[in-house]
Design a protein around this motif. Sequence first.
Motif, PDB file in Angstrom:
ATOM      1  N   ARG A 508       0.825  -1.206   0.000  1.00  0.00           N
ATOM      2  CA  ARG A 508       0.000   0.000   0.000  1.00  0.00           C
ATOM      3  C   ARG A 508       0.860   1.257   0.000  1.00  0.00           C
ATOM      4  O   ARG A 508       0.624   2.204  -0.777  1.00  0.00           O
ATOM      5  CB  ARG A 508      -0.910  -0.016   1.241  1.00  0.00           C
ATOM      6  N   SER A 512       1.207   3.777  -3.138  1.00  0.00           N
ATOM      7  CA  SER A 512       0.804   5.182  -2.978  1.00  0.00           C
ATOM      8  C   SER A 512       1.936   6.119  -3.335  1.00  0.00           C
ATOM      9  O   SER A 512       1.729   7.144  -4.005  1.00  0.00           O
ATOM     10  CB  SER A 512       0.343   5.421  -1.535  1.00  0.00           C
ATOM     11  N   SER A 515       2.316   6.132  -7.106  1.00  0.00           N
ATOM     12  CA  SER A 515       1.203   6.835  -7.753  1.00  0.00           C
ATOM     13  C   SER A 515       1.313   8.341  -7.558  1.00  0.00           C
ATOM     14  O   SER A 515       1.142   9.118  -8.513  1.00  0.00           O
ATOM     15  CB  SER A 515      -0.120   6.326  -7.182  1.00  0.00           C
ATOM     16  N   THR A 577      -4.085  13.034  -4.472  1.00  0.00           N
ATOM     17  CA  THR A 577      -3.076  12.732  -3.448  1.00  0.00           C
ATOM     18  C   THR A 577      -3.739  12.366  -2.126  1.00  0.00           C
ATOM     19  O   THR A 577      -3.338  11.399  -1.464  1.00  0.00           O
ATOM     20  CB  THR A 577      -2.144  13.934  -3.267  1.00  0.00           C
ATOM     21  N   GLU A 580      -5.057   8.882  -2.423  1.00  0.00           N
ATOM     22  CA  GLU A 580      -4.011   7.863  -2.318  1.00  0.00           C
ATOM     23  C   GLU A 580      -3.524   7.698  -0.889  1.00  0.00           C
ATOM     24  O   GLU A 580      -3.084   6.616  -0.495  1.00  0.00           O
ATOM     25  CB  GLU A 580      -2.839   8.225  -3.235  1.00  0.00           C
TER      26      GLU A 580
END
Length: 790
Positions: A508, A512, A515, A577, A580
Amino acid sequence: MIRSATPAANPVARAWRLFLSGGLAVLLLAALLAGTGPSALAASPAPAAAVPAPAAGGAVPAAGAAPVVVDEATVQQLEALVGTLENQDARTQLVTQLRNLITAQRGLAEAKESEGESALPQTIGAHALAFLAARMDVVSRQIVQVGNVFADLPGALSWVQRQVEDDTARDRWVQIGIQLAMILGVGALVAGGVEWLLRRPRQALAARHVGSALLRIPMLLGRAVLELAPIVAFIVVAYTVLSVTEPAPRVRLVALAVVNATVITQALLIVVRMLFAPEAGNLRLVQTSDVGAQRCYVWSRRLIAVAVYGYFLAEGAYVLGLPLGAYGALLKLLGVVIAGMMIALILQNRVGVADWMRGNPLSGDGDPLATARREAEGQGAVLRTARRRFAEIWHVLAILYVVVTLGVWVLNVYGGFEYLARGTAVTVLAVMVARLLVGGLNRALRRGLTMNRELAGNLPQLHIRAFHYLPIVQRIGKAIIWLVALGVALNGWGIDTLGLVESAAGRRIVGSVISIGLLLAGAIVAWEVVSALIEHFLTSTDRNGARIERSARMRTLLPLLRNAFLILLVTMVSLITLSELGVNIAPLLAGAGVVGLAIGFGSQTLVKDIITGLFILFEDSISVGDVVDVGGGHSGVCEAISIRSIRLRDAAGAVHSIPFSSVTTVKNLTKDYSFAVFNVSVAYHEDPDHVIDALVELGKEMEGDPEFAPDILAPLEVMGVDKFADSAIVILARFKTRPIKQWGVQRAFNKRMKKRFDELGIEIPFPHMQVVAGHRAQDRALAEALSQGS
C-alpha cells in the motif's frame, strides 16, 4: 589430501594431470576456508560415549546427564532384562515407571526455578543486576574460550622441536628444500623469460589512452592474459619438476601447497592490478592518484601474501604431523595477524579516506573543490553534515568491524562467519552498483537535457525550465537508488526488507508513493509544457528575428487560461493525493459543492462580476494596453484584467480598479486603429481652398517623416468646411494611425500647422472683445478716453 599420481610413460601428461589435481585441491581448500572456516579442522567431533544398557526395572538416565559408571552386566541380569521386555505387563509397568520419573524430574526443576526467582526481589535494580550478571557470565565464557583456542600453541613449538631433533624429519625438510629450490628457481627463470618476451605488448597496452571505462575493460583483460602467461609457465615447470623427481608423498604435498599458494597469490595480484593499474594510470578503473594506486597495490599484496601463504603453510605443517589443536591455533593466530594488518591499514589511511568522504562519494566523485562550490551554492546541507559526521568516525566503525570478524573467526561462532561474509559482500555489491547507477543517472540527465539546436530554438522556455528541474530530478533519483541499495544491504544482513515491501501495508505504501510521484511528475510536465507553449506563442519571432505582435485579446486570454489550468491542476492533484493517502474525499467534494452554492447565493455581485467579465473578454471589448473609458469618470490605459475586475491608469498616474459589474458601457479609444482628428479654425476672410491645400501639403510631409511614417496608416483626409463658428471657419481633417499613436501624430501636426500658417499669413482667430460706441456725446467721449488709455 592429494593422492600421488602413478608414474606414466609420458611425463608431460603426468605433469598436466598433477597440475589439474593440484588446482582442484586448491579450489576445495578455498571453498572450505570461505564456507566453513577452520572449525571443521580445528574441532573434530569426538566419538559418542557408549551408554550401558539399564538393568531390568532400572531407570534410564535423562538426556544430557553425565554417563553413569556401572559394572559389567551378568548373564542373569541380561536374562532378566530380556524377560521384562518380552512380558507385556512387565514392559507396560517399566514404561509407566519411566514416565513417572520424567514427570518428577520436571516438577523438581520447575520448583527449583521458581524458588530461585522468588528469592530475588522483584525490582528494577534486581533485574538490572541479574541481566548484567548474565552478560558477564557470557563474556567470561567467551574469554575462556579464546584462551582455550590459543592454549594449543605450545604444541606447535613442541612439533618444531621434534622436527629439529628427528633425523627422519630433518631429511624430509632437506628434500622439501631441494624440491622448492628447484621449483622456485627454474620456475622463476622460465616465468621471467616469458615475461621478458611479452614486455612489449604489455607496454603497448599500458601506453594506450582510453577515455571510456567500458573500453578499458577489454584492454585490461588483454593485459591480464599476458600477465597470466608467466604464471602458466611457472605451473608447467613446477609440475614437471615434481613429475620428474618423484618425491615422497608428504614432500610432494608440501611442495604442492607452496606452488598453489604462489599461483593463487599471483592470480589475485593480477585482479588487483586490473583494478588499480599502478603502472598504467590511463587504464585504471578505480579513480585515484598514482600514489594512492601504488599504496593500495602494496597493501593488497601484503594481505594476500600473508593470508594465502599462511594458510597453505599451516596445511603443509598439518600434513607433516602438526597436531590438530596446534593447527587450529595457528590458523587463529593467522587471523589475528591479518586483523592487525587491517587495523594498521585503516589507521594509516584514516585522514585520506575522511577527506574523500567529505567530498561527494555517493555521487561518484570525492572532489573537495567541487564540494566547496556546492556548499557555496547551498546544495545538500543535510547530506553534507551526515558525511562529515561519518568521516570523523569511519575508522572506529571499520576497526570495530574487523574486531567482530576476528571474534567470530576465533570463537567459531556457528554461522557467524558466513553471516558476516554474506552481509559484507551484499553491502559492498549494493554500494558499488548504486554508485554506478548514480553516475549513469548524472550522465543521462546531462545528455538528455543537452537538446539539439532545433528543439532549443523552437521551445527555448521549456529548455531553460528543464535545467531548473535538473537538480530536483537528480536528487530524487539518487534518493531512490540509495534507498533501494539500503534495502538490499539490510536484506543481506538478515533484515527481511523484501518481506516488508511485499506485505499488505508495504504494498500500500509503495503503491501510494509511486502513484503520487507519477501524478506530481505528470502534473509538472503538463504545466511546464502548457506554460512554455503559451510563452512561445506570445513571444515568438519571424524569420528576420522581429517579434510577432499578437492581438491584445490573445495577450489577455492566454495568461488567464494558464492560471485557470494551474488552479485545475492543483485541485486535481490535491484531491488524488489525499485519496491515495487514504483520505475519503467524498465529504470534501460534497462540502465544496455546498460552499460553492452558498457563495453563489451570498455573493451575487461577485458572480455578476465574473459573468460580465467573461463576456467582455470573449467579445474582445477590452484588452491589456488599450485606452478605454468605462464611464463614471474612469478612463485610462488598461494595465491588467482579472476574472472579476479591470485596472486602469489615467494620465495623472492614478490607478482605477473597477469591478465588471460597474461597467455599463465601454469606450475603447485604441481598438484596432485610431484617428488623429484636427478641427482647424481660420478667419472668415481666409480662402478655404488655400487652407485645404496647405493642410494636404503638411499631411504629405508627415507621411514622409521617418519618425511618424510607421504610425500613419492612411494619407491625411480633409473633409472640408465643417461649421461656422462665432469668429472662425472650422475645417475638419484626420489621420488614420496605429492604436495609441494618434495623440503623438496630432501634436506633431499641430506644431507644423502653426508654423506653416505663420509663413503663409493665414490667420488663426483667437477670442477677443470689440467695444462699439453709441451716438450720444457721452458715449463718444467715453470711447475716446478708453482709446487713449486714460
